[in-house]
Design a protein around this motif. Structure first.
Motif, PDB file in Angstrom:
ATOM      1  N   ALA A 155       0.825  -1.206   0.000  1.00 19.10           N
ATOM      2  CA  ALA A 155       0.000   0.000   0.000  1.00 19.10           C
ATOM      3  C   ALA A 155       0.861   1.258   0.000  1.00 19.10           C
ATOM      4  N   GLU A 156       1.923   1.254   0.806  1.00 17.78           N
ATOM      5  CA  GLU A 156       2.794   2.428   0.875  1.00 17.78           C
ATOM      6  C   GLU A 156       3.537   2.650  -0.437  1.00 17.78           C
ATOM      7  N   ALA A 157       3.996   1.551  -1.052  1.00 19.52           N
ATOM      8  CA  ALA A 157       4.703   1.659  -2.327  1.00 19.52           C
ATOM      9  C   ALA A 157       3.782   2.179  -3.427  1.00 19.52           C
ATOM     10  N   LEU A 158       2.546   1.677  -3.461  1.00 21.57           N
ATOM     11  CA  LEU A 158       1.589   2.137  -4.465  1.00 21.57           C
ATOM     12  C   LEU A 158       1.255   3.607  -4.257  1.00 21.57           C
ATOM     13  N   ARG A 159       1.013   3.996  -3.021  1.00 19.38           N
ATOM     14  CA  ARG A 159       0.672   5.389  -2.732  1.00 19.38           C
ATOM     15  C   ARG A 159       1.811   6.336  -3.110  1.00 19.38           C
ATOM     16  N   ALA A 160       3.046   5.938  -2.790  1.00 19.80           N
ATOM     17  CA  ALA A 160       4.204   6.776  -3.122  1.00 19.80           C
ATOM     18  C   ALA A 160       4.395   6.889  -4.625  1.00 19.80           C
ATOM     19  N   ALA A 161       4.154   5.798  -5.350  1.00 16.78           N
ATOM     20  CA  ALA A 161       4.319   5.822  -6.811  1.00 16.78           C
ATOM     21  C   ALA A 161       3.260   6.695  -7.463  1.00 16.78           C
ATOM     22  N   ILE A 162       2.023   6.638  -6.956  1.00 22.93           N
ATOM     23  CA  ILE A 162       0.956   7.488  -7.504  1.00 22.93           C
ATOM     24  C   ILE A 162       1.272   8.963  -7.258  1.00 22.93           C
ATOM     25  N   THR A 163       1.757   9.253  -6.061  1.00 16.56           N
ATOM     26  CA  THR A 163       2.126  10.640  -5.739  1.00 16.56           C
ATOM     27  C   THR A 163       3.256  11.121  -6.632  1.00 16.56           C
ATOM     28  N   ALA A 164       4.275  10.284  -6.832  1.00  9.89           N
ATOM     29  CA  ALA A 164       5.411  10.665  -7.670  1.00  9.89           C
ATOM     30  C   ALA A 164       4.994  10.891  -9.115  1.00  9.89           C
ATOM     31  N   ARG A 165       4.042  10.131  -9.585  1.00 12.50           N
ATOM     32  CA  ARG A 165       3.554  10.259 -10.959  1.00 12.50           C
ATOM     33  C   ARG A 165       2.629  11.462 -11.115  1.00 12.50           C
ATOM     34  N   GLY A 166       2.030  11.927 -10.000  1.00 18.83           N
ATOM     35  CA  GLY A 166       1.164  13.098 -10.053  1.00 18.83           C
ATOM     36  C   GLY A 166      -0.195  12.821 -10.658  1.00 18.83           C
ATOM     37  N   LEU A 167      -0.697  11.607 -10.499  1.00 15.34           N
ATOM     38  CA  LEU A 167      -1.981  11.233 -11.087  1.00 15.34           C
ATOM     39  C   LEU A 167      -3.064  11.169 -10.020  1.00 15.34           C
ATOM     40  N   SER A 168      -4.255  11.620 -10.375  1.00 19.75           N
ATOM     41  CA  SER A 168      -5.405  11.426  -9.497  1.00 19.75           C
ATOM     42  C   SER A 168      -5.929  10.007  -9.695  1.00 19.75           C
ATOM     43  N   LEU A 169      -6.742   9.565  -8.775  1.00 16.55           N
ATOM     44  CA  LEU A 169      -7.309   8.224  -8.911  1.00 16.55           C
ATOM     45  C   LEU A 169      -8.242   8.134 -10.117  1.00 16.55           C
ATOM     46  N   ASP A 170      -8.959   9.228 -10.411  1.00 21.64           N
ATOM     47  CA  ASP A 170      -9.824   9.230 -11.601  1.00 21.64           C
ATOM     48  C   ASP A 170      -8.995   9.070 -12.860  1.00 21.64           C
ATOM     49  N   SER A 171      -7.880   9.789 -12.937  1.00 19.00           N
ATOM     50  CA  SER A 171      -6.998   9.688 -14.092  1.00 19.00           C
ATOM     51  C   SER A 171      -6.405   8.293 -14.199  1.00 19.00           C
ATOM     52  N   LEU A 172      -6.033   7.727 -13.065  1.00 18.20           N
ATOM     53  CA  LEU A 172      -5.471   6.383 -13.047  1.00 18.20           C
ATOM     54  C   LEU A 172      -6.499   5.360 -13.518  1.00 18.20           C
ATOM     55  N   GLN A 173      -7.742   5.539 -13.086  1.00 22.58           N
ATOM     56  CA  GLN A 173      -8.792   4.620 -13.508  1.00 22.58           C
ATOM     57  C   GLN A 173      -9.011   4.694 -15.019  1.00 22.58           C
ATOM     58  N   ARG A 174      -8.990   5.921 -15.577  1.00 25.34           N
ATOM     59  CA  ARG A 174      -9.182   6.063 -17.024  1.00 25.34           C
ATOM     60  C   ARG A 174      -8.056   5.379 -17.791  1.00 25.34           C
ATOM     61  N   ARG A 175      -6.834   5.519 -17.327  1.00 27.52           N
ATOM     62  CA  ARG A 175      -5.706   4.895 -18.027  1.00 27.52           C
ATOM     63  C   ARG A 175      -5.783   3.369 -17.936  1.00 27.52           C
ATOM     64  N   LEU A 176      -6.252   2.874 -16.811  1.00 27.38           N
ATOM     65  CA  LEU A 176      -6.464   1.436 -16.709  1.00 27.38           C
ATOM     66  C   LEU A 176      -7.549   0.983 -17.670  1.00 27.38           C
ATOM     67  N   SER A 177      -8.645   1.767 -17.752  1.00 31.12           N
ATOM     68  CA  SER A 177      -9.737   1.435 -18.656  1.00 31.12           C
ATOM     69  C   SER A 177      -9.279   1.413 -20.109  1.00 31.12           C
TER      70      SER A 177
ATOM     71  N   ARG B 278     -10.701  -2.941 -15.736  1.00 34.94           N
ATOM     72  CA  ARG B 278     -11.755  -2.223 -15.023  1.00 34.94           C
ATOM     73  C   ARG B 278     -11.534  -2.315 -13.511  1.00 34.94           C
ATOM     74  N   VAL B 279     -11.208  -1.187 -12.905  1.00 34.04           N
ATOM     75  CA  VAL B 279     -11.030  -1.088 -11.460  1.00 34.04           C
ATOM     76  C   VAL B 279     -11.635   0.238 -11.014  1.00 34.04           C
ATOM     77  N   GLY B 280     -12.471   0.218  -9.988  1.00 37.04           N
ATOM     78  CA  GLY B 280     -13.106   1.442  -9.508  1.00 37.04           C
ATOM     79  C   GLY B 280     -12.145   2.286  -8.684  1.00 37.04           C
ATOM     80  N   THR B 281     -12.440   3.590  -8.611  1.00 40.11           N
ATOM     81  CA  THR B 281     -11.590   4.486  -7.817  1.00 40.11           C
ATOM     82  C   THR B 281     -11.646   4.123  -6.335  1.00 40.11           C
ATOM     83  N   ALA B 282     -12.794   3.616  -5.872  1.00 47.37           N
ATOM     84  CA  ALA B 282     -12.904   3.208  -4.472  1.00 47.37           C
ATOM     85  C   ALA B 282     -11.949   2.053  -4.174  1.00 47.37           C
ATOM     86  N   THR B 283     -11.840   1.128  -5.131  1.00 45.62           N
ATOM     87  CA  THR B 283     -10.922   0.002  -4.958  1.00 45.62           C
ATOM     88  C   THR B 283      -9.477   0.476  -4.956  1.00 45.62           C
ATOM     89  N   LEU B 284      -9.139   1.375  -5.873  1.00 46.90           N
ATOM     90  CA  LEU B 284      -7.780   1.917  -5.906  1.00 46.90           C
ATOM     91  C   LEU B 284      -7.446   2.627  -4.595  1.00 46.90           C
TER      92      LEU B 284
END
Length: 303
Positions: free
Chosen positions: A19-41, A46-52
């Motif tokens: 969890a800490e590694a994922l959170r740090a990587a998302i912060t370093a990349r500067g992506l919101s969870l909505d943006s991350l979900q769209r790129r996954l889509s 298919r992964v919801g923002t709540a799950t992320l």
């Protein structure tokens, strides 16, 4: 953008947890969870923002095959080395209600009609101590007075931990029908002290923590003695105990006031029942060794 050596995200990738590694990587990349979900889509994942959000906060972790595919896609999107997040997950965790419990264990709903109320009481204590130990031996003495009520009973228990970190036992008291649970109390007598107590008046239930002065390791035993006093003054016709886990020995003695004796006493375990002889000391007893999960008790008939 790739994560470079020396960044917080890179350090988290080396040591975890996931969890800490994922959170740090998302912060370093500067992506919101909505943006991350769209790129996954866009990659057909298919992964919801709540799950992320749960994944990065450690409330849940990906375990199913489709979730693990999503983690692989996250590694690409976040510019991480292949497999760097997956390796932090380790092997799948055991699942289900019986995990870490002795073979043959039962849930409360199979033993106690008021199991839903009991579950709420235990949750209010915020403890799962009752899942971490079982009874190696128990001797229980119940007194029935001249009015046919049960004012006191004492328990002598040898408890064995089957998981790590046990520092308390949760005593469960199921009052006689019609009894006021507010008039029922638990008293610590030996090798324990009374902790938090919770009651449910409608269900007639009480749970009480009996705190140890040490923390048990798996297979370590601890001996305690405690009493239950009942000032509700309700006539008693039965005493039984429910066992969630297989136990060692259980001995139960019921002693009657000679001025008010029952006409017959019966031992029962599940649906099986047999009559008990009364001693010259106005007592009956049962001894079960070993004890399978389920209900064990003595009932009696008044005139």
């Amino acid at each position: 953008m790739n994560i470079h050596t020396g960044t917080p995200a890179n350090a988290a990738l080396r040591t975890g947890p996931f969890a800490e590694a994922l959170r740090a990587a998302i912060t370093a990349r500067g992506l919101s969870l909505d943006s991350l979900q769209r790129r996954l889509s866009d990659r057909g994942v298919r992964v919801g923002t709540a799950t992320l959000s749960c994944w990065q906060n450690g409330r849940r972790r990906p375990e199913r095959p489709d979730s693990l595919r999503a983690v692989s896609a996250l590694e690409e999107i976040l510019g991480l080395p292949g497999g760097s997040l997956l390796v932090l997950l380790g092997p799948p965790r055991p699942r289900g209600h019986g995990v870490g419990l002795p073979a043959g264990s039962r849930e409360y709903r199979h033993i106690l009609p008021t199991w839903a109320a009991l579950t709420d009481l235990l949750a209010s204590l915020g403890t799962v101590a009752d899942n971490k130990l079982h009874i190696a031996a128990q001797h229980e003495q119940v007194w029935i007075d001249g009015a046919g009520c049960s004012p006191r009973r004492e328990n002598f228990q040898i408890l064995r931990a089957h998981q790590d970190g046990v520092d308390r036992y949760v005593a469960i008291v199921d009052a006689d029908p019609g009894a006021d649970i507010e008039r029922v109390h638990v008293e610590a007598l030996e090798n324990c002290r009374l902790g938090r107590v919770r009651r449910d008046a409608e269900a007639g239930l009480l749970v009480a923590e009996l705190l140890f002065d040490l923390t048990l390791r798996p297979d370590q035993t601890h001996l305690i003695r405690y009493a239950v006093t009942d000032h509700a003054a309700v006539e008693c016709r039965d005493f039984h105990r429910g066992f969630r886990f297989p136990a060692g020995q259980y001995a139960l003695q019921v002693r009657f006031d000679p001025a008010h004796l029952p006409v017959a006493c019966f031992a029962y375990r599940g649906a099986a029942e047999h009559e008990l002889p009364m001693t010259g000391h106005h007592a009956v007893h049962i001894n079960v060794d070993p004890v399978p999960p389920g209900i064990v008790g003595i009932r009696w008939d008044w005139i």
